[in-house]
Structure formats: structure tokens, C-alpha cells
Design a protein around this motif. Structure first.
Motif, PDB file in Angstrom:
ATOM      1  N   ASP A 116       0.319  -1.132   0.178  1.00 31.04           N
ATOM      2  CA  ASP A 116       0.043   0.257   0.044  1.00 31.04           C
ATOM      3  C   ASP A 116       0.887   1.099   0.448  1.00 31.04           C
ATOM      4  O   ASP A 116       0.282   2.561  -0.513  1.00 31.04           O
ATOM      5  N   GLU A 117       1.720   1.083   0.721  1.00 28.42           N
ATOM      6  CA  GLU A 117       2.953   2.091   0.429  1.00 28.42           C
ATOM      7  C   GLU A 117       3.503   2.311  -0.459  1.00 28.42           C
ATOM      8  O   GLU A 117       3.563   3.407  -1.545  1.00 28.42           O
ATOM      9  N   VAL A 119       1.797   2.076  -3.365  1.00 36.21           N
ATOM     10  CA  VAL A 119       0.819   2.395  -4.756  1.00 36.21           C
ATOM     11  C   VAL A 119       0.324   4.072  -4.138  1.00 36.21           C
ATOM     12  O   VAL A 119       1.058   5.071  -4.839  1.00 36.21           O
ATOM     13  N   ARG A 120       1.256   4.297  -3.210  1.00 35.19           N
ATOM     14  CA  ARG A 120       0.517   5.917  -2.174  1.00 35.19           C
ATOM     15  C   ARG A 120       1.709   6.804  -2.686  1.00 35.19           C
ATOM     16  O   ARG A 120       1.949   7.290  -3.115  1.00 35.19           O
ATOM     17  N   ARG A 121       2.935   5.983  -2.567  1.00 30.89           N
ATOM     18  CA  ARG A 121       4.430   7.185  -2.915  1.00 30.89           C
ATOM     19  C   ARG A 121       4.619   7.000  -4.490  1.00 30.89           C
ATOM     20  O   ARG A 121       4.754   7.963  -4.926  1.00 30.89           O
ATOM     21  N   THR A 123       1.733   7.265  -6.989  1.00 30.48           N
ATOM     22  CA  THR A 123       0.604   8.085  -7.405  1.00 30.48           C
ATOM     23  C   THR A 123       1.146   9.419  -6.880  1.00 30.48           C
ATOM     24  O   THR A 123       0.291  10.395  -7.645  1.00 30.48           O
ATOM     25  N   ALA A 124       1.967   9.625  -5.677  1.00 32.38           N
ATOM     26  CA  ALA A 124       2.633  11.017  -5.316  1.00 32.38           C
ATOM     27  C   ALA A 124       3.616  11.693  -6.201  1.00 32.38           C
ATOM     28  O   ALA A 124       3.439  12.789  -6.780  1.00 32.38           O
ATOM     29  N   ASP A 130       2.846   7.019 -14.045  1.00 33.80           N
ATOM     30  CA  ASP A 130       2.325   6.279 -12.986  1.00 33.80           C
ATOM     31  C   ASP A 130       0.327   6.370 -12.681  1.00 33.80           C
ATOM     32  O   ASP A 130       0.016   6.646 -11.903  1.00 33.80           O
ATOM     33  N   PRO A 132      -3.251   4.780 -12.558  1.00 32.39           N
ATOM     34  CA  PRO A 132      -3.443   3.669 -11.358  1.00 32.39           C
ATOM     35  C   PRO A 132      -3.444   2.369 -12.318  1.00 32.39           C
ATOM     36  O   PRO A 132      -2.956   1.529 -11.652  1.00 32.39           O
TER      37      PRO A 132
END
Ligand code: AMP
Length: 182
Positions: A116-117, A119-121, A123-124, A130, A132
Motif C-alpha cells: 500500500d505504501e 502505490v501511495r508513493r 501515485t504521489a 504513474d 493507477p
């Protein structure tokens, strides 16, 4: 010194490779970065690579090998490969070009981060590839093609794992310890 920073996209290996190389005076060899430059300059190679990159697929191995040989010529003291090798063929290609030079892969640093980290990184980060859907596809491509290299290097006794969660300077210390400690 020939090092590989291994791990899925978004694990932080590019950031750590840049910091590590800056400290040691090594060359940071990021095939993704070299490809993005070629795309921007609209070279023949860039034009060939673009579609694969936009889709999140691997660019053909022969294209990558050429980039690596050139980059190695510019890295007599040390090199960190970031985003390469990405499959078994590339790993064997690398062994081949290093063997010709009387060199070898000295150590492989495997970065571990919770999914989950990642995917968060990613997307940021906001890079063109990048989105989804592409992120999801690139993670699948990693699992299928690149993750088996963990075993390949582990069997050779050159693999070290680094926890990629936490503050950047803390991870930097872990990387340095893994490289020094072997
Ligand atoms: P990266 O910057 O490492 O995330 O790479 C971005 C994109 O460039 C990837 O999704 C691939 O399309 C391509 N690419 C980078 N390195 C390689 C490689 N070693 N082999 C094949 N394709 C690559």
C-alpha cells in the motif's frame, strides 16, 4: 564495484541509488532514466521504447543491453544499477558483459516496502507512466519477470535485504551497512 538495487517500482531504490552514488562517486545507472532521456530527445531508440514505457511493459532486452554497455564504459570506479536487470535474460546478459571485463556483480540490495505504501508513493510521484492502471500493470510485470531474480542472486550469496520503510537518511544508513557488511 558493481551493485544492483532491486525491488518493485516505487520502493525508493532510485532515491537511494542517487544518494549512495553521490556519496561514493559511483555512477548511477538507471535504465528508466536513460530511456526517458532518449524519449525526450526523440532518438531512434527513444521512439522505439516509448510505446512499451507508456504501457508499463518492458522495453526489448537488446535495446537495454546496448544502454548498459555504454553506461559501464563511463563507470570505471563503481556503478549502481537501478531498474536493471529486470528479467532473467538481462541478468545473464549483465553477467556476460561483466565477465568480459573481469568483473562481477558484487552485491544486490533488495528493498522491501509494504504494497500500500508503494502505490501511495507512485501515485504521489506523478510521472507520465504513474496512472493507477499502469502502476498496477508495472507491479504485475515486476512480480512476473523481476521478482524471480531475488532467488537467482540469493543462491549466489550476494543478496542483502533492506527495509525500505522509514525516513530517507535512516534507509541510507541501512543501505551503507548492507553494502559494507556484505
Ligand atoms: P523505471 O524508471 O525503472 O520505473 O522504468 C520506467 C519504464 O522504462 C519501465 O516501466 C519500462 O517500460 C522501461 N524500463 C526501464 N528499465 C528497463 C529494463 N531494464 N528493461 C526493460 N524495460 C525497462
Amino acid at each position: 564495484m558493481r551493485l544492483i538495487f532491486l525491488g518493485p517500482p516505487g520502493v525508493g531504490k532510485g532515491t537511494q541509488a542517487a544518494l549512495f552514488c553521490n556519496e561514493r562517486g559511483y555512477q548511477h545507472i538507471s535504465t528508466g532514466e536513460l530511456l526517458r532521456e532518449a524519449v525526450k530527445k526523440e532518438t531512434e531508440l527513444g521512439t522505439r521504447a516509448r510505446g512499451f514505457m507508456d504501457a508499463g511493459d518492458l522495453v526489448p532486452d537488446a535495446v537495454i543491453l546496448g544502454l548498459i554497455e555504454e553506461a559501464l564504459d563511463r563507470a570505471p570506479d563503481g556503478a549502481v544499477f537501478d531498474g536493471f536487470p529486470r528479467n532473467q535474460i538481462q541478468a545473464e546478459d549483465l553477467d556476460g558483459v561483466l565477465r568480459e571485463r573481469g568483473e562481477t556483480v558484487n552485491r544486490v540490495i533488495l528493498f522491501r516496502v509494504a504494497e500500500d505504501e508503494i502505490v501511495r508513493r507512485l501515485t504521489a510521484r506523478g510521472r507520465a507512466d504513474d496512472t493507477p492502471e499502469t502502476v498496477k500493470h508495472r507491479l504485475n510485470v515486476y512480480e512476473e519477470n523481476t521478482a524471480p531474480l531475488v532467488d537467482y542472486y540469493h543462491r549466489r550469496g550476494v543478496l542483502s535485504e533492506v527495509d525500505g520503510m522509514g525516513a530517507i537518511p535512516e534507509i541510507q544508513r541501512r543501505v551503507a551497512a548492507a553494502v559494507n557488511g556484505g
